[in-house]
Design a protein around this motif. Structure first.
Motif, mmCIF file in Angstrom:
data_model
loop_
_atom_site.group_PDB
_atom_site.id
_atom_site.type_symbol
_atom_site.label_atom_id
_atom_site.label_comp_id
_atom_site.label_asym_id
_atom_site.label_seq_id
_atom_site.Cartn_x
_atom_site.Cartn_y
_atom_site.Cartn_z
ATOM 1 N N ALA A 47 -58.080 -13.497 55.086
ATOM 2 C CA ALA A 47 -58.123 -13.750 53.649
ATOM 3 C C ALA A 47 -57.833 -15.215 53.340
ATOM 4 O O ALA A 47 -58.529 -15.839 52.545
ATOM 5 C CB ALA A 47 -57.153 -12.828 52.919
ATOM 6 N N SER A 48 -56.816 -15.778 53.976
ATOM 7 C CA SER A 48 -56.489 -17.175 53.690
ATOM 8 C C SER A 48 -57.550 -18.117 54.246
ATOM 9 O O SER A 48 -57.879 -19.125 53.634
ATOM 10 C CB SER A 48 -55.117 -17.534 54.241
ATOM 11 O OG SER A 48 -55.102 -17.389 55.649
ATOM 12 N N ALA A 57 -65.563 -20.804 52.968
ATOM 13 C CA ALA A 57 -66.384 -19.699 52.469
ATOM 14 C C ALA A 57 -67.563 -19.387 53.379
ATOM 15 O O ALA A 57 -68.619 -19.015 52.905
ATOM 16 C CB ALA A 57 -66.855 -20.020 51.052
ATOM 17 N N LYS A 58 -67.417 -19.505 54.697
ATOM 18 C CA LYS A 58 -68.493 -19.180 55.622
ATOM 19 C C LYS A 58 -68.726 -17.673 55.629
ATOM 20 O O LYS A 58 -67.820 -16.883 55.435
ATOM 21 C CB LYS A 58 -68.144 -19.637 57.029
ATOM 22 C CG LYS A 58 -68.084 -21.139 57.170
ATOM 23 C CD LYS A 58 -67.756 -21.513 58.582
ATOM 24 C CE LYS A 58 -67.658 -23.015 58.727
ATOM 25 N NZ LYS A 58 -67.273 -23.397 60.078
ATOM 26 N N ASP A 59 -69.955 -17.299 55.886
ATOM 27 C CA ASP A 59 -70.285 -15.879 55.992
ATOM 28 C C ASP A 59 -69.661 -15.290 57.244
ATOM 29 O O ASP A 59 -69.492 -15.977 58.248
ATOM 30 C CB ASP A 59 -71.806 -15.688 56.054
ATOM 31 C CG ASP A 59 -72.486 -16.031 54.747
ATOM 32 O OD1 ASP A 59 -71.821 -15.999 53.695
ATOM 33 O OD2 ASP A 59 -73.697 -16.327 54.780
#
Length: 101
Positions: free
Chosen positions: A20-21, A27-29
């Motif tokens: 999560a962190s 924000a990579k897939d």
């Protein structure tokens, strides 16, 4: 409703695998297939439980079914943990699929 379910699924996966962190910073897939057994086994307590529950839900969804048996699910979870301990380099989703059969 589907969007909410997808969001909950993504949050459960990221939380369960301790990302999560990292996701907030990067924000990579991600793909379910990228996680190895050792990634799941490095987690502990509720985080590991969530990751395993996510895998169960992912495979249940792929099967097209919405029914499951709690006793069978518990045994599959135990079998998954044992398999991952013996095969840390195996993809977690593959290990989960093998203990379902």
């Amino acid at each position: 409703m589907t969007t909410h379910r997808q969001f909950v699924t993504v949050v459960a996966l990221l939380s369960g695998l301790g990302l999560a962190s990292a996701w907030a910073q990067d924000a990579k897939d991600r793909a379910v297939e990228q996680y190895l057994c050792k990634d799941v086994m490095r987690e502990s307590g509720a985080n590991r439980d969530v990751a395993i529950a996510f895998l169960h839900g992912f495979l249940l969804g792929k099967s097209g079914s919405s029914k499951f048996n709690l006793d069978v699910l518990h045994k599959q979870s135990d079998d998954f943990i044992e398999r991952c301990l013996d095969n840390p380099g195996e993809k977690a989703v593959d290990a989960a699929a093998k203990v379902r059969n």
